[in-house]
Design an enzyme around this catalytic site. Structure first.
Site, short mmCIF file in Angstrom:
data_model
loop_
_atom_site.label_atom_id
_atom_site.label_comp_id
_atom_site.label_asym_id
_atom_site.label_seq_id
_atom_site.Cartn_x
_atom_site.Cartn_y
_atom_site.Cartn_z
N ASP A 98 34.56 70.55 -30.43
CA ASP A 98 33.84 69.80 -29.42
C ASP A 98 34.27 68.35 -29.53
O ASP A 98 34.35 67.80 -30.63
CB ASP A 98 32.33 69.89 -29.73
CG ASP A 98 31.51 70.12 -28.50
OD1 ASP A 98 31.67 69.34 -27.55
OD2 ASP A 98 30.70 71.06 -28.49
N ASP A 203 32.83 67.39 -24.06
CA ASP A 203 31.42 67.21 -23.71
C ASP A 203 31.25 66.31 -22.48
O ASP A 203 31.88 65.24 -22.42
CB ASP A 203 30.72 66.57 -24.92
CG ASP A 203 29.22 66.53 -24.77
OD1 ASP A 203 28.62 67.61 -24.65
OD2 ASP A 203 28.66 65.42 -24.76
N GLU A 257 33.27 70.22 -19.86
CA GLU A 257 31.91 70.46 -19.40
C GLU A 257 31.69 69.56 -18.18
O GLU A 257 31.73 68.34 -18.29
CB GLU A 257 30.90 70.12 -20.50
CG GLU A 257 29.51 70.58 -20.13
CD GLU A 257 28.41 69.96 -20.99
OE1 GLU A 257 27.35 70.56 -21.12
OE2 GLU A 257 28.62 68.84 -21.52
N HIS A 328 24.41 76.58 -26.45
CA HIS A 328 23.37 75.89 -27.23
C HIS A 328 22.42 75.06 -26.36
O HIS A 328 21.48 74.47 -26.88
CB HIS A 328 24.05 75.00 -28.27
CG HIS A 328 24.87 73.92 -27.62
ND1 HIS A 328 26.01 74.19 -26.90
CD2 HIS A 328 24.69 72.58 -27.53
CE1 HIS A 328 26.51 73.07 -26.42
NE2 HIS A 328 25.72 72.06 -26.78
C1 NOJ Z 1 26.14 68.36 -23.45
C2 NOJ Z 1 25.91 69.06 -24.75
O1 NOJ Z 1 26.21 70.41 -24.60
C3 NOJ Z 1 24.48 68.79 -25.13
O2 NOJ Z 1 24.06 69.59 -26.21
C4 NOJ Z 1 24.32 67.33 -25.42
O3 NOJ Z 1 22.97 67.04 -25.67
C5 NOJ Z 1 24.78 66.48 -24.23
N1 NOJ Z 1 26.02 66.94 -23.69
C6 NOJ Z 1 24.98 65.05 -24.65
O4 NOJ Z 1 26.11 64.93 -25.45
#
Ligand code: NOJ
Length: 567
Positions: A98, A203, A257, A328
Site C-alpha cells: 500500500d 491509496d 483507489e 478493510h
Molecule cells: C483509503 C483507505 O483504504 C482507508 O483505510 C484510509 O482510511 C483512507 N484511504 C485514508 O488514507
C-alpha cells in the site's frame, strides 16, 4: 486485449494488524504473514496486497505514514520484511504494498519541518492557506469537510495558517503541485521496488490533485459540492509522470483507489495503453446503499446489476479494474448481501461465483474465503476505527442527529471494524490469531467459522474459492471474455454470460433465500456444469404445451444457489 500478468492474477488482501500475530502482542505482524504464506498458496491466490507497514502513529492504522522508508516496529523489521518477500516469491506469490501518497502523518519529518516556519524549505510540501476573513472572524479558507468529520482545515498557531487534510487532522495532504515533493515520492517508490516488491496499491490516488482557481484558492468544481473532491484537474498528468518516472521501468502492477471515479474516468486511469495505472478500485457498486454511510439501507439487486453491467461493458477492451466485495473499509459481504446464519456458506459461495466470473482482477479480503461475517459489536467501546468513533461523537454525542441505538445499529452494519476483527485461523483461544488478547475483539463465531475447519472439508467456502481461482487460471474466457447481462429486470437472479472465441459461460446466481427457476437461454442444455455451490440444482424440461411449444430446459436454483454452465 494485452495479456499482462496481473489480468488473470488473484489478489489476496492482508490487513496486517489483523492477520496473524507471531510475537503475542495482540497485533498482527510480518513474521505472522511469513508463517501463513503456505495457506495463501494453498488457496491459490498469487498476489498479496499488504495494508501499510511503514512507521506510523497508527491514528488510521497505518494510513498515516511517518516514515516511508521504514517498517513499523509493531509489525517487524526490514530484514523480516525482506525474508517474507523472498519466501512469497519462492512460492510464486507477488507482493503489493500500500502506498499512501495523498497525505502523510503529522509526525512525518516533512510535516514537522513544513509547519516549523512560514518560509521553511518544505513549507510547500503541504497545502497551507491563510485564514479567510468573515466580518471580524478568521475562518478556514473554505468549508470543506474532512472524511473523518470536522473541517478539512486545521489552524496552526505557530505560523497563523491552516493546513488541508481531506481525512483527519492527523493526515495532512501533500501538495502535488510541488515537483520536488513529487520526485521525493517517486524516489521512495523506487526504494521499495528495489527491495523486490511487485507493485503498489495507491491509496486515494484520485484525490492527489486539488481543484484550484486562478488565485490559488481551493474550490469546489462548479455545481459539484462533494465531501471530497476526486479526479482533480491534474491527476492524470501526475499519474502519467509517475508512470514515466517509475512504473514503466518495472514489470509491476499498480492499483489505484479511485473514490468517485466513473467508467469514463477509469478509462483514463487504467487505460489499455498502460500510461497511467494497471487497474482501479472503483466504488460505485459499494455505494449503492446511499452516499451517506450511516444507514440501514440495503443494496438493491437491480441497481447492483445495472452498475456491474455498466462497468463490465464500459471497460471491456478499454481499461481494467479490480473486482471486489470486501476490503478493510467495507463490512463483510455475507452480512451485507447474503445471510449470516442458515445460508451463510451458500450465500458466501454464491456471491463469490457472481464476482469471480466477471472481467477484472478478483481481490479476496482475508477471511472472505471462509465466509467470515460482521462482528457483534455492542458498545462504542468495542470500536477502534477512527471513522466510526468520530462519526459516533459527531452524530450522537455532539449533534443528537441519531439516537445512540440507531447509530450503533448502523455501525454494526457498516463500520470498517467489521472487516478488521482478527483472522479466524482455528477454534483455539483468540481464533489462533494471537496468544494474547488482540487489539480488537475476535468475532465469537470463530469456533464455528475458521480456516482449520474449512481447509479439508469438501464443500467448504474455502474449497469453493480454491476451485474458482483454479478455474480462472485455466480458462481464458474468465479473464478475456465479453459480458452480457440477462434478465436485467429480475429482482432475485443475477444472470450473465461471458463469451470468448466461440465459447460461452452462463452464470446464474440466486440472491434470494427462496428457490427460483430460470429458463435456460438457447444453446444451454443445463448438462455442462462448470461449478455450482450445491448439487441440488435440477435442470428439468418444460412440458410440451397444448399449443405445441417445444419443451425447454429450465434450472431450479435453491436459496442462494449459484451455477455456471458452459457451452
Ligand atoms: C483509503 C483507505 O483504504 C482507508 O483505510 C484510509 O482510511 C483512507 N484511504 C485514508 O488514507
Amino acid at each position: 486485449m494485452t495479456r499482462d500478468w496481473w489480468k488473470n492474477a488473484v489478489v489476496y488482501q492482508i490487513y496486517v494488524p489483523s492477520f496473524c500475530d507471531s510475537n503475542g502482542d495482540g497485533i498482527g505482524d510480518i513474521n505472522g504473514i511469513y508463517t501463513k504464506l503456505n495457506y495463501i498458496k494453498e488457496l491459490g491466490a498469487n498476489v498479496i496486497w499488504l495494508s501499510p507497514v511503514n512507521k506510523s502513529p497508527m491514528k488510521d492504522n497505518g494510513y498515516d505514514v511517518s516514515n516511508y522508508r521504514s517498517i513499523n516496529p509493531q509489525f517487524g523489521t526490514m530484514p523480516e520484511f525482506d525474508r517474507m518477500i523472498k519466501k512469497a516469491h519462492s512460492l510464486g506469490i507477488k507482493v503489493v504494498m500500500d502506498f499512501v501518497a495523498n497525505h502523510t502523518s503529522i509526525e512525518h519529518s516533512w510535516f514537522k519541518e513544513s509547519r516549523s516556519q512560514i518560509d521553511s524549505q518544505l513549507r510547500d510540501f503541504y497545502i497551507w492557506r491563510k485564514p479567510k476573513k468573515e466580518g471580524k472572524n478568521l475562518v478556514p479558507p473554505n468549508d470543506w469537510i474532512a472524511w473523518f468529520g470536522g473541517p478539512a482545515w486545521t489552524y496552526d498557531e505557530k505560523t497563523g495558517e491552516y493546513f488541508l487534510h481531506l481525512f483527519s487532522p492527523h493526515q495532512p495532504d501533500l501538495n502535488w503541485e510541488n515537483p520536488v515533493m513529487r520526485e521525493e515520492i517517486y524516489c521512495i517508490m523506487r526504494f521499495w521496488l528495489g527491495r523486490g516488491i511487485d507493485g503498489f496499491r495507491l491509496d486515494v490516488i484520485g484525490h492527489i490533485s486539488k481543484p484550484l482557481n486562478s488565485k490559488g484558492e481551493l474550490v469546489f468544481p462548479d455545481g459539484n459540492e462533494r465531501l471530497l473532491v476526486p479526479n482533480g484537474p491534474r491527476v492524470h498528468e501526475y499519474l502519467q509522470e509517475m508512470n514515466r518516472e517509475v512504473f514503466s521501468k518495472y514489470n509491476i502492477v499498480t492499483i489505484g483507489e479511485t473514490v468517485g471515479a466513473t467508467v469514463e474516468d477509469t478509462v483514463k486511469y487504467a487505460n489499455s495503453d498502460g500510461t497511467e495505472l494497471s487497474m482501479v478500485i472503483g466504488f460505485e457498486h459499494m455505494d449503492l446503499d446511499g452516499d451517506f454511510k450511516w444507514t440501514d439501507n440495503k443494496i438493491n439487486l437491480l441497481d447492483l446489476k445495472y452498475v456491474f453491467e455498466k462497468w463490465q461493458m464500459g471497460l471491456h477492451g478499454r481499461a481494467w479494474s479490480a473486482l471486489y466485495w470486501c476490503n478493510h473499509d467495507q463490512p463483510r459481504i455475507v452480512s451485507r448481501l447474503g445471510d449470516n446464519y442458515e445460508h451463510r456458506e451458500k450465500s458466501a459461495t454464491m456471491l463469490a461465483t457472481c464476482l469471480h466470473f466477471m472481467q477484472g482482477t478478483p481481490f479476496i479480503y482475508q477471511g472472505e474465503e471462509l465466509g467470515m461475517t460482521n462482528a457483534p459489536f455492542a458498545d462504542i467501546n468495542d470500536y477502534r476505527d477512527i471513522e466510526s468513533i468520530n462519526a459516533y461523537k459527531i452524530f450522537v454525542e455532539e449533534s443528537n442527529h441519531f439516537s445512540k441505538e440507531d447509530m450503533l445499529r448502523f455501525m454494526q452494519l457498516k463500520s470498517r471494524d467489521n472487516a478488521r476483527t482478527p483472522m479466524q485461523w482455528n477454534s483455539e483461544s483468540y481464533a489462533g490469531f494471537s496468544k494474547n488478547e488482540p487489539w480488537i475483539m475476535v468475532n465469537p463465531n470463530y469456533t464455528e467459522i475458521n480456516a482449520e475447519e474449512q481447509r479439508n472439508r469438501p464443500g467448504s467456502v474455502f474449497k469453493y474459492y480454491q476451485k474458482l481461482i483454479q478455474l480462472r487460471k485455466e480458462m481464458d474466457i474468465i479473464t478475456y471474455g465479453d459480458f452480457e447481462l440477462l434478465l436485467a429486470e429480475h429482482s432475485d437472479l443475477f444472470v450473465y454470460t461471458r463469451g470468448y472465441q466461440n465459447k460461452k459461460l452462463l452464470v446464474v446466481c440466486n440472491f434470494s433465500n427462496e428457490e427460483r427457476t430460470f429458463l435456460l437461454p438457447p444453446g444451454f442444455t443445463g448438462k455442462n456444469i462448470l461449478i455450482a455451490n450445491d448439487d441440488t440444482h435440477r435442470t428439468y424440461t418444460t412440458e410440451l404445451s397444448s399449443q405445441g411449444y417445444r419443451p425447454k430446459p429450465c434450472v431450479n436454483l435453491s436459496p442462494y444457489g449459484a451455477v455456471v454452465y458452459r457451452r
